[in-house]
Design a protein around this motif. Structure first.
Motif, PDB file in Angstrom:
ATOM      1  N   PRO A 183       0.794  -1.238   0.000  1.00  0.00           N
ATOM      2  CA  PRO A 183       0.000   0.000   0.000  1.00  0.00           C
ATOM      3  C   PRO A 183       0.820   1.277   0.000  1.00  0.00           C
ATOM      4  O   PRO A 183       0.292   2.340  -0.362  1.00  0.00           O
ATOM      5  CB  PRO A 183      -0.831  -0.125   1.286  1.00  0.00           C
ATOM      6  N   GLN A 184       2.085   1.205   0.380  1.00  0.00           N
ATOM      7  CA  GLN A 184       2.888   2.429   0.469  1.00  0.00           C
ATOM      8  C   GLN A 184       3.744   2.655  -0.783  1.00  0.00           C
ATOM      9  O   GLN A 184       4.452   3.652  -0.870  1.00  0.00           O
ATOM     10  CB  GLN A 184       3.787   2.344   1.708  1.00  0.00           C
ATOM     11  N   ALA A 185       3.699   1.731  -1.730  1.00  0.00           N
ATOM     12  CA  ALA A 185       4.536   1.834  -2.929  1.00  0.00           C
ATOM     13  C   ALA A 185       3.860   2.689  -4.002  1.00  0.00           C
ATOM     14  O   ALA A 185       2.628   2.696  -4.129  1.00  0.00           O
ATOM     15  CB  ALA A 185       4.834   0.444  -3.473  1.00  0.00           C
ATOM     16  N   ASP A 186       4.690   3.389  -4.779  1.00  0.00           N
ATOM     17  CA  ASP A 186       4.194   4.115  -5.950  1.00  0.00           C
ATOM     18  C   ASP A 186       4.282   3.259  -7.205  1.00  0.00           C
ATOM     19  O   ASP A 186       3.525   3.459  -8.160  1.00  0.00           O
ATOM     20  CB  ASP A 186       4.999   5.403  -6.152  1.00  0.00           C
TER      21      ASP A 186
ATOM     22  N   ARG B  24      -2.262  -1.337 -10.278  1.00  0.00           N
ATOM     23  CA  ARG B  24      -3.028  -1.224  -9.037  1.00  0.00           C
ATOM     24  C   ARG B  24      -4.354  -1.955  -9.202  1.00  0.00           C
ATOM     25  O   ARG B  24      -5.014  -1.840 -10.243  1.00  0.00           O
ATOM     26  CB  ARG B  24      -3.308   0.239  -8.690  1.00  0.00           C
TER      27      ARG B  24
ATOM     28  N   GLY C 213      -4.424  -0.967  -2.070  1.00  0.00           N
ATOM     29  CA  GLY C 213      -3.071  -1.351  -1.714  1.00  0.00           C
ATOM     30  C   GLY C 213      -2.552  -2.565  -2.439  1.00  0.00           C
ATOM     31  O   GLY C 213      -1.379  -2.914  -2.300  1.00  0.00           O
TER      32      GLY C 213
ATOM     33  N   ASP D   4       9.113   0.479  -5.994  1.00  0.00           N
ATOM     34  CA  ASP D   4       9.692   1.737  -6.458  1.00  0.00           C
ATOM     35  C   ASP D   4      11.066   1.463  -7.084  1.00  0.00           C
ATOM     36  O   ASP D   4      11.154   0.670  -8.005  1.00  0.00           O
ATOM     37  CB  ASP D   4       9.744   2.748  -5.308  1.00  0.00           C
TER      38      ASP D   4
ATOM     39  N   GLY E 268       4.495  -3.327   3.681  1.00  0.00           N
ATOM     40  CA  GLY E 268       3.318  -2.730   4.298  1.00  0.00           C
ATOM     41  C   GLY E 268       3.428  -2.706   5.800  1.00  0.00           C
ATOM     42  O   GLY E 268       4.423  -3.182   6.386  1.00  0.00           O
ATOM     43  N   PRO E 269       2.400  -2.193   6.474  1.00  0.00           N
ATOM     44  CA  PRO E 269       2.434  -2.065   7.943  1.00  0.00           C
ATOM     45  C   PRO E 269       2.151  -3.379   8.658  1.00  0.00           C
ATOM     46  O   PRO E 269       1.162  -3.528   9.381  1.00  0.00           O
ATOM     47  CB  PRO E 269       1.342  -1.031   8.216  1.00  0.00           C
TER      48      PRO E 269
ATOM     49  N   GLY F 151      -4.293  -0.640   8.706  1.00  0.00           N
ATOM     50  CA  GLY F 151      -3.738  -1.665   7.836  1.00  0.00           C
ATOM     51  C   GLY F 151      -3.845  -3.072   8.386  1.00  0.00           C
ATOM     52  O   GLY F 151      -3.472  -4.039   7.724  1.00  0.00           O
TER      53      GLY F 151
END
Length: 581
Positions: free
Chosen positions: A8-11, A26, A32, A51, A196-197, A217
């Motif tokens: 979920p935190q990746a571009d 996505r 995410g 990334d 992720g978290p 999360g």
């Protein structure tokens, strides 16, 4: 084949698959998540790059052929041809046997262990409980620092070797329980926080930040754990899971993670048409763990009962250090309490914790088989400074008493590998960390821990020394020698009696009646028409059993049935099982 990953935190997420690089898309529905397709088959290597970072293994990897740091590999579970049609084995009436693949045989593989399963079938156990199999650094270790919760440690043989092991166990009528660790992830080869978290600083555990079960999360983290558990039961036909240290699962949500897990496992059991079990390790003494969900509990099927172990251990050894202190004050009274009530600490003061601990178990709602009883486990042996078993210090007679109490008690009995023949080999703490700094930290930490209790550094085995693991391997040549053969015959006889006498598997704790003499060191109890007596003293004991006639079913030393006065004369350090007429 479709690949997917939660990041979920990746571009950007890139799939690297057999030399082909492909940008993932996505997922339009699941926040995410990323997905994409690529040509792949069983054994295809792949990984994900987030990334501009390096390629990392799949968090949901089914196989890590090159260890935790290597690429993942595709596993086609449908390619294995199962030999056995298996209806499962329920937990009531079971006898479990805890086994570590890396030391059960000197080869330390699943295939080598499978070749020794005939011994367990002859012994009479019903379930093999395997210590964790997830990948970890190096070749040898206990397994509690694993990562990749869907994968099998490659030095043990990988996925197909586990299937062959389970197949062989089922051919012999043995169920298989697998130890899984949800309360922390291994410190080496753990890339989950990059994706992720999976961890949260909201709570702290002995291993640092807690696994994220209730912070933002946590829905996906809980699903990650639940789905990995179901995969073992479904894809490998495992019959149950032992859940490591559930008291370290920090969860403040209204529906506790364990309730969610038990609901999912029960649903899978109904779908598969065979019994599945969840067995918790917990030091909470909270009966809600093993109380049905419809009655307000979490719905787990059983839990380890350390209180029984601690009372039995202190009665046998006289040890009183650390958490043994409360149990050692009157160990036979403690045994009587656990045999009839399950827990020793049921709201009583615990001097080790400096507070009250536990709550009473409702014997009308919780069946006795939901508590596992044992005289030894990997924890209680391996977490001693030198990994010494009871056989290192106790006489064969006292070992026979321990077996008598464990295998005739109301609880589901569990043995630790080798105890059934009084194995002379220790079972020590060993690791094989490939990171030199981590290896040194573990070595120094272990020795510092026991130095606080008066142990010299040189007397605490080096976990990283290969000889520590070697010493811990069972010596199968012992079985035919004495006193090993006699102890083994005693275990076989007691397990056979447990299967033959329905009173020994009666689930009613309240039906157990106990008498004891703390000074003379004898204890006797009645379960239906079965009477059990043990004399822990060196001197003979006259144990009053009452006026009803009774026949001797098994005795460690020769004894005569009680006379008209109902008194049983028991030799020193001996156990007896009788059946009332």
């Amino acid at each position: 084949m479709q690949f997917e990953v939660w990041a979920p935190q990746a571009d950007r997420v890139t799939l690297h698959c057999e030399g082909v690089t492909r940008a993932l898309e996505r997922d339009p529905v699941r926040a995410g998540w990323w997905w994409g397709e690529a040509d792949a088959r069983d054994g295809t290597r792949y990984g994900f790059a987030l990334d501009d970072g390096p390629v990392r293994p799949d968090p949901r990897s089914r196989r890590q052929p090159d260890g935790p740091d290597g690429l993942s590999a595709v596993v086609d579970h449908g390619s294995y041809a199962w030999r056995t049609k298996w209806a499962g084995r329920p937990l009531p009436g079971a006898v479990l046997y805890e086994l570590h693949i890396g030391t059960y045989t000197r080869e330390g593989t699943l295939d080598a262990a499978a070749e020794r399963l005939g011994h367990l079938a002859e012994l009479g156990v019903t379930h093999v409980e395997l210590m964790p199999l997830n990948p970890f650094p190096g070749r040898h270790g206990w397994g509690y620092e694993g990562v990749s919760l869907w994968a099998v440690h490659e030095p043990y043989g990988g996925p197909d070797a586990l299937k062959r092991f389970v197949d062989r166990a089922h051919e012999l009528g043995l169920g298989v329980v697998l130890d899984v660790v949800h309360n922390h992830f291994g410190p080496s080869g753990n890339y989950l926080p990059l994706f992720g978290p999976y961890l949260t600083d909201t709570h702290q555990t002995p291993w640092g930040a807690a696994v994220n079960l209730d912070a933002p999360g946590s829905d996906e983290v809980r699903a990650y754990l639940v789905q990995s558990a179901l995969a073992w039961l479904r894809d490998y036909r495992i019959d149950g899971l032992r859940l490591d240290a559930v008291h370290a699962l920090k969860d403040t949500r209204a529906c506790h993670f364990l309730e969610e897990l038990s609901t999912a496992v029960d649903a899978l059991s109904a779908d598969l048409g065979r019994p599945l079990s969840l067995i918790a390790e917990s030091d909470l003494n909270d009966p809600r763990l093993i109380t049905a969900r419809e009655e307000g509990g979490l719905g787990l099927h059983a839990q380890w009962n350390d209180d029984f172990h601690h009372t039995l251990h202190t009665a046998l050894t006289g040890e009183s250090q650390g958490y043994y202190a409360d149990f050692a004050r009157a160990p036979l009274a403690g045994l009587a309490k656990t045999l009839t009530g399950g827990y020793f600490h049921d709201g009583t003061y615990s001097s080790f914790r400096g507070r009250g601990h536990g709550r009473p178990l409702d014997r009308t709602r919780v069946a006795a088989h939901r508590l596992l009883g044992y005289s030894q486990t990997h924890d209680q042996v391996g977490n001693r400074a030198q990994g010494d078993r009871l056989a290192a210090t106790l006489s064969p007679g006292l070992l026979a008493c321990a077996a008598t109490l464990t295998l005739t008690a109301p609880f589901t009995p569990m043995l630790f590998m080798g105890e059934e023949w009084a194995a002379s080999t220790p079972w020590q703490f060993f690791t094989d960390h490939t990171d030199p700094e981590l290896a040194d930290a573990v070595r120094r930490g272990r020795r510092r821990e026991f130095a606080a209790h008066g142990w010299a550094e040189e007397d605490v085995p080096d976990p990283q020394d290969p000889a520590t693991r070697e010493r811990s391997c069972l010596d199968w040549s012992e079985l035919d020698g004495e006193p090993h053969a006699r102890v083994l015959a005693w275990y076989r006889r007691l397990i056979a009696l447990r299967h033959e006498q329905p009173d020994l598997t009666d689930p009613d704790l309240a039906d157990t009646k106990v008498a004891f003499d703390e000074r003379q060191r004898w204890l006797a109890f009645r379960r239906g028409d079965v009477r059990v007596a043990v004399n822990l003293a060196k001197e003979p004991a006259a144990i009053p059993l009452g006026p009803r006639k009774a026949a001797v079913l098994a005795a460690w030393e020769p004894v005569e049935a009680p006379g008209a006065d109902g008194v049983l004369q028991v030799p020193g350090e001996s156990g007896v099982v009788l059946l009332q007429a």
